[in-house]
Design a protein around this motif. Structure first.
Motif, PDB file in Angstrom:
ATOM      1  N   ILE A   1      -1.074   4.412 -10.216  1.00 30.80           N
ATOM      2  CA  ILE A   1      -1.151   5.459  -9.180  1.00 30.80           C
ATOM      3  C   ILE A   1      -2.282   5.136  -8.207  1.00 30.80           C
ATOM      4  CG2 ILE A   1      -1.657   7.896  -8.752  1.00 30.80           C
ATOM      5  CD1 ILE A   1      -0.162   8.535 -11.363  1.00 30.80           C
ATOM      6  N   ASP A   2      -3.431   4.729  -8.740  1.00 32.36           N
ATOM      7  CA  ASP A   2      -4.539   4.330  -7.869  1.00 32.36           C
ATOM      8  C   ASP A   2      -4.128   3.164  -6.971  1.00 32.36           C
ATOM      9  OD1 ASP A   2      -6.259   6.252  -8.928  1.00 32.36           O
ATOM     10  OD2 ASP A   2      -7.162   4.869 -10.368  1.00 32.36           O
ATOM     11  N   GLU A   3      -3.403   2.216  -7.521  1.00 35.66           N
ATOM     12  CA  GLU A   3      -2.937   1.072  -6.734  1.00 35.66           C
ATOM     13  C   GLU A   3      -2.019   1.524  -5.603  1.00 35.66           C
ATOM     14  OE1 GLU A   3      -1.201  -1.601  -9.580  1.00 35.66           O
ATOM     15  OE2 GLU A   3      -3.161  -2.211 -10.375  1.00 35.66           O
ATOM     16  N   LYS A   4      -1.136   2.487  -5.880  1.00 26.38           N
ATOM     17  CA  LYS A   4      -0.247   3.017  -4.838  1.00 26.38           C
ATOM     18  C   LYS A   4      -1.050   3.754  -3.775  1.00 26.38           C
ATOM     19  CE  LYS A   4       3.876   3.507  -7.732  1.00 26.38           C
ATOM     20  NZ  LYS A   4       4.817   4.442  -8.377  1.00 26.38           N
ATOM     21  N   ILE A   5      -2.047   4.510  -4.199  1.00 27.80           N
ATOM     22  CA  ILE A   5      -2.895   5.232  -3.245  1.00 27.80           C
ATOM     23  C   ILE A   5      -3.617   4.240  -2.330  1.00 27.80           C
ATOM     24  CG2 ILE A   5      -4.972   6.661  -3.032  1.00 27.80           C
ATOM     25  CD1 ILE A   5      -4.016   8.143  -5.599  1.00 27.80           C
ATOM     26  N   ILE A   6      -4.181   3.195  -2.929  1.00 26.33           N
ATOM     27  CA  ILE A   6      -4.874   2.178  -2.133  1.00 26.33           C
ATOM     28  C   ILE A   6      -3.919   1.494  -1.167  1.00 26.33           C
ATOM     29  CG2 ILE A   6      -5.978  -0.107  -2.295  1.00 26.33           C
ATOM     30  CD1 ILE A   6      -7.481   0.959  -4.743  1.00 26.33           C
ATOM     31  N   LYS A   7      -2.716   1.197  -1.623  1.00 32.08           N
ATOM     32  CA  LYS A   7      -1.726   0.547  -0.759  1.00 32.08           C
ATOM     33  C   LYS A   7      -1.380   1.450   0.438  1.00 32.08           C
ATOM     34  CE  LYS A   7       2.700  -1.801  -0.814  1.00 32.08           C
ATOM     35  NZ  LYS A   7       3.854  -2.236  -1.607  1.00 32.08           N
ATOM     36  N   MET A   8      -1.202   2.738   0.189  1.00 32.79           N
ATOM     37  CA  MET A   8      -0.877   3.661   1.281  1.00 32.79           C
ATOM     38  C   MET A   8      -2.053   3.819   2.248  1.00 32.79           C
ATOM     39  SD  MET A   8       1.505   6.603  -0.425  1.00 32.79           S
ATOM     40  CE  MET A   8       1.992   7.272   1.164  1.00 32.79           C
ATOM     41  N   LEU A   9      -3.265   3.902   1.717  1.00 39.72           N
ATOM     42  CA  LEU A   9      -4.433   4.021   2.582  1.00 39.72           C
ATOM     43  C   LEU A   9      -4.693   2.731   3.360  1.00 39.72           C
ATOM     44  CD1 LEU A   9      -6.891   6.054   0.328  1.00 39.72           C
ATOM     45  CD2 LEU A   9      -5.714   6.849   2.393  1.00 39.72           C
ATOM     46  N   SER A  10      -4.341   1.596   2.763  1.00 46.38           N
ATOM     47  CA  SER A  10      -4.481   0.319   3.470  1.00 46.38           C
ATOM     48  C   SER A  10      -3.542   0.260   4.664  1.00 46.38           C
ATOM     49  CB  SER A  10      -4.187  -0.854   2.538  1.00 46.38           C
ATOM     50  OG  SER A  10      -5.150  -0.929   1.529  1.00 46.38           O
ATOM     51  N   ALA A  11      -2.358   0.815   4.516  1.00 49.29           N
ATOM     52  CA  ALA A  11      -1.385   0.829   5.608  1.00 49.29           C
ATOM     53  C   ALA A  11      -1.780   1.837   6.683  1.00 49.29           C
ATOM     54  CB  ALA A  11       0.006   1.152   5.073  1.00 49.29           C
ATOM     55  N   ASN A  12      -2.354   2.971   6.243  1.00 44.86           N
ATOM     56  CA  ASN A  12      -2.765   4.014   7.179  1.00 44.86           C
ATOM     57  C   ASN A  12      -3.892   4.817   6.546  1.00 44.86           C
ATOM     58  OD1 ASN A  12      -3.101   6.106   8.978  1.00 44.86           O
ATOM     59  ND2 ASN A  12      -1.049   6.942   8.753  1.00 44.86           N
ATOM     60  N   ALA A  13      -5.121   4.489   6.927  1.00 48.28           N
ATOM     61  CA  ALA A  13      -6.287   5.144   6.333  1.00 48.28           C
ATOM     62  C   ALA A  13      -6.356   6.630   6.664  1.00 48.28           C
ATOM     63  CB  ALA A  13      -7.571   4.452   6.787  1.00 48.28           C
TER      64      ALA A  13
END
Length: 135
Positions: free
Chosen positions: A4-16
């Motif tokens: 879940i943390d990895e998915k959160i980081i991936k989404m924030l990387s795409a759009n902070a």
């Protein structure tokens, strides 16, 4: 860190600026739960900060260059690095291995500005410049 943390980081990387509610829908958590996880990721040093991406061409940047600098004397390396990395045109200044001591990424509105920077940093060493054609 879990998936879940990895998915959160991936989404924030795409759009902070993605909302915690939107992220929460994607990972099946509430917005406050996502906020708590983001805070934990920041506290643990996984997330160091957030940045702004700019359209440099619209801001008048017409010249981008990598400048490798071979320092004259090793005693001036720290001084050169500390002076150059804070110049307005400099986007990045990395200490590197090899014959060159610094690799500088800099943006300019004109070739004249590039020449001015090259003259300025030449007090520290010999610059070798590559103009970026596309990125």
């Amino acid at each position: 860190m879990d998936t879940i943390d990895e998915k959160i980081i991936k989404m924030l990387s795409a759009n902070a600026r993605e909302s915690f509610a939107t992220i929460g829908k994607s990972v099946d958590l509430s917005a406050p739960a996502v906020g708590k996880r983001v805070k934990q990721l920041e506290d643990k040093g996984f997330i160091l900060g957030y940045s702004l991406r700019l359209n440099h061409e619209k801001l008048g940047v017409n010249v981008k260059a990598y400048i490798n600098l071979k320092i004259h004397q090793s005693s001036t390396l720290r001084t050169a690095y500390n002076q150059i990395k804070y110049l307005d045109e400099v986007q990045r200044c990395d200490r590197i291995t090899g014959e060159d001591s610094l690799c500088i990424l800099a943006y300019f509105k004109s070739n004249k500005e590039l020449v001015i920077l090259l003259e300025r940093i030449s007090q520290y060493g010999v610059p070798n410049t590559s103009i970026i054609l596309e990125s």
